[in-house]
Write an enzyme that holds these catalytic residues in place. Sequence first.
Site: not given
Ligand code: LLP
Length: 402
Positions: A222, A264, A332
């Site tokens: 996150g 991450p 489309c």
């Molecule tokens: N761990 C878990 C359990 C998760 O559900 C996620 C992301 C991460 C780690 C990694 O999070 P990050 O570091 O990438 O923020 N498609 C969306 C983001 C969805 C994230 C879902 N889970 C976007 O394009 O912003």
Amino acid sequence: MKAGLSSELLLKAAQLHNTPLYVYDQQCIQSQYQQLQTAFAAFQPSLFYACKALSNVNILRIMHQLGAGIDCVSLNEVRLSMTAGVPADKIIFTPNSVGMDEYVEAVALGVNINIDNLSILRDFGKQFGKTYPVLVRINPHILAGGNIKISTGHEDSKFGISVTQVDAIKAVVAETGLVVKGLHIHTGSEIKDIDVYIKGLELVLATAQQFDGLEIIDLGGGFKVPYVPGEKGTDLLALGERMASVFNQHKQATGANYTIWFEPGKFLVSDCGYLLVKANVIKEAPSRTFVGVDSGFNHLIRPMFYEAYHHIENISNPQGINKTYNVVGNICETDTFAWDRSLPEVRPGDVLVFRNAGAYGFEMSSRFNSRVRPAEVLIDNKEIKLIRRRETFEDLLQGQII
Ligand code: LLP
């Protein structure tokens, strides 16, 4: 946002492999990984790359070479990680809403398993008892992240077992002998506010005290990266310092010394990826000027799905006079990448670059309108390597019984 790869190199990649094209920068990924290691050096966490962000096996191999494990949400992500040479003990399987059959297969594969609901926890405990220790995902009731679609730790979210239901987890442990080796939280994506992380950490540490023999605290992913020029991401050094002090205090008070994991995704790859497209049509409509490009939300869904801002550069005409455009795709239905965006004059044939396309770009692409997915290239010290060929019409037919 980083300075990034040179326009010259990106144009060369577009000449070699055509557009639309995803381009990834290997050295950038390495530098992002090192930034996390530096920020968290005081407590030396294990980093598990959340491969839902970008799962090309070549990217997974880079992560493995850097020393990262992989966080997976599906068995296919597990299999891709194993294809990249990642051993089972460096893989976490963190699914949601899957049946017991997938957990049984994950046990056979030998990966770390993170369970996020009570009914599966009970079934898993009955079947595997103390033979297969697991992590448990806690829902901390914390609202965090860039927008509601990517917030996962609030009270109304489907993820995790509510922190108010810890007694029920302990009852499963008592009843089945299941060993909880770790607790996990992931509250959302694009979390800039350090206090939110600290709140989650304090809550999970307090919860951990209720379990004997717990070894791991997994704090999810996150970390926010800047998407808009001038925007700031998570202050990782400050976060590292605050977390280290919370860990130290906790250790002094309780004697507990946990292994810390992070997952991450975005932070490791977002800024390291580019989507290159070509301007096909410049349409001067009465109310505005559209640039129609050879791509669409089938290739990069984030602007339409999250109203996400992706910075765009016209690398074919950087010195052109700035004009205001709606940059649109060829799908489309409404398919807008950018509204009222100022860009150096765009001419038919110009190559435009979308920044921050490494995370959840190719990975969320589709074949909507029977258009094929782009090719992917990896740039390693200026060497351009094709890591996924462009799909063809034959790929659309594959699997269809005709
Ligand atoms: N761990 C878990 C359990 C998760 O559900 C996620 C992301 C991460 C780690 C990694 O999070 P990050 O570091 O990438 O923020 N498609 C969306 C983001 C969805 C994230 C879902 N889970 C976007 O394009 O912003």
